[in-house]
Design an enzyme around this catalytic site. Structure first.
Site, mmCIF file in Angstrom:
data_model
loop_
_atom_site.group_PDB
_atom_site.id
_atom_site.type_symbol
_atom_site.label_atom_id
_atom_site.label_comp_id
_atom_site.label_asym_id
_atom_site.label_seq_id
_atom_site.Cartn_x
_atom_site.Cartn_y
_atom_site.Cartn_z
ATOM 1 N N HIS A 204 19.575 -33.290 -46.363
ATOM 2 C CA HIS A 204 20.095 -32.373 -45.243
ATOM 3 C C HIS A 204 21.405 -31.693 -45.947
ATOM 4 O O HIS A 204 21.930 -32.186 -46.700
ATOM 5 C CB HIS A 204 20.421 -33.277 -44.056
ATOM 6 C CG HIS A 204 21.234 -34.086 -44.137
ATOM 7 N ND1 HIS A 204 22.877 -33.870 -43.850
ATOM 8 C CD2 HIS A 204 21.489 -35.416 -44.479
ATOM 9 C CE1 HIS A 204 23.501 -34.866 -43.931
ATOM 10 N NE2 HIS A 204 22.839 -35.832 -44.382
ATOM 11 N N CYS A 218 21.519 -40.876 -46.506
ATOM 12 C CA CYS A 218 20.812 -39.761 -46.796
ATOM 13 C C CYS A 218 21.294 -39.131 -48.033
ATOM 14 O O CYS A 218 22.419 -39.436 -48.764
ATOM 15 C CB CYS A 218 21.093 -38.543 -45.399
ATOM 16 S SG CYS A 218 20.069 -38.905 -43.974
#
Length: 243
Positions: A204, A218
């Site tokens: 992301h 992440c």
């Protein structure tokens, strides 16, 4: 859309002429940087870092882009995207991760120094290299793109009432869920256009991608890089390998 050019009297140059001259200067600057990188170690070395500007920065950006260290369109200003590309270059080659371009970084560029290919599978594939902290894109086993990324920092944190460790587990995955609208608010913060590949772990966009592991798990990239990945690289089903 075609832009009309108004010619003026005297020595003033048209916009297209100025653009051509600056592009030519940037091309020459890129060649000069490559030649400088081959100079003896005792030579005087220029350094470039965030905030620098000029044709040599444009040349640096051109060299970075040619080698797949994505920094957007060259504009002659050493901003955030150029910093991210320099981090990726330095990480890929075991250099000090300081976003300062000097002798070693220039030599790595001149020598086309790239990270190793860690996936030879068919089609478009994304590889997250935990050791080097880079995200690479390969097409049919050919390296196309290298981005700075920041993955799990290994620290404990609380997630829905239980303590978990901030890790990015290695393995073979594929994108199974995406959020295209922009920023998505989650229990651990905001994620820009996430593409999930392992539970709540996603690639992301973020406004903070340091050159060290810093996330809850992440793989962060810049907001602009995430838009670029969405454009024609990552989608549902794209293989993601974490090594």
């Amino acid at each position: 859309m075609t832009r009309a050019i108004t010619r003026r009297s005297g020595s003033a140059q048209t916009p297209s002429r100025r653009t051509a001259l600056r592009a030519g200067a940037a091309f020459a600057a890129g060649g000069a940087l490559a030649l400088l990188a081959a100079a003896p170690s005792q030579a005087a070395w220029p350094t470039f870092t965030t905030g620098a500007a000029g044709d040599h920065v444009w040349g640096l950006q051109r060299l970075l882009g040619e080698r797949g260290y994505w920094c957007g369109a060259p504009d002659g200003y050493f901003g955030g995207l150029t910093e991210q590309a320099v981090y990726a270059l330095q990480k890929s080659n075991g250099l000090t991760r300081d976003a300062i371009v000097g002798r070693d970084s220039l030599r790595a560029l001149a020598n086309w120094a790239l990270p190793p290919v860690l996936d030879n599978g068919p089609g478009t594939r994304v590889v997250i290299d935990l050791q080097r902290q880079v995200l690479t894109v390969l097409r049919d086993g050919v390296l196309r793109l290298t981005l700075n990324t920041s993955t799990g920092n290994g620290e404990p944190y609380e997630y829905y009432g239980r303590e978990v460790k901030a890790t990015t587990p290695p393995g073979e995955f594929a994108v199974f869920s995406t959020y295209t609208k922009g920023w998505q608010t989650g229990p651990l913060g905001d994620l820009y256009r996430p593409q999930y590949f392992n539970g709540a772990i996603a690639v992301h966009g973020s406004d903070h991608i340091p050159p060290w592991p810093d996330s809850h798990g992440c793989a962060r990239v810049s907001v602009a890089a995430m838009d670029m990945l969405w454009a024609d690289i990552m989608t549902t089903g794209t293989p993601v390998r974490v090594v």
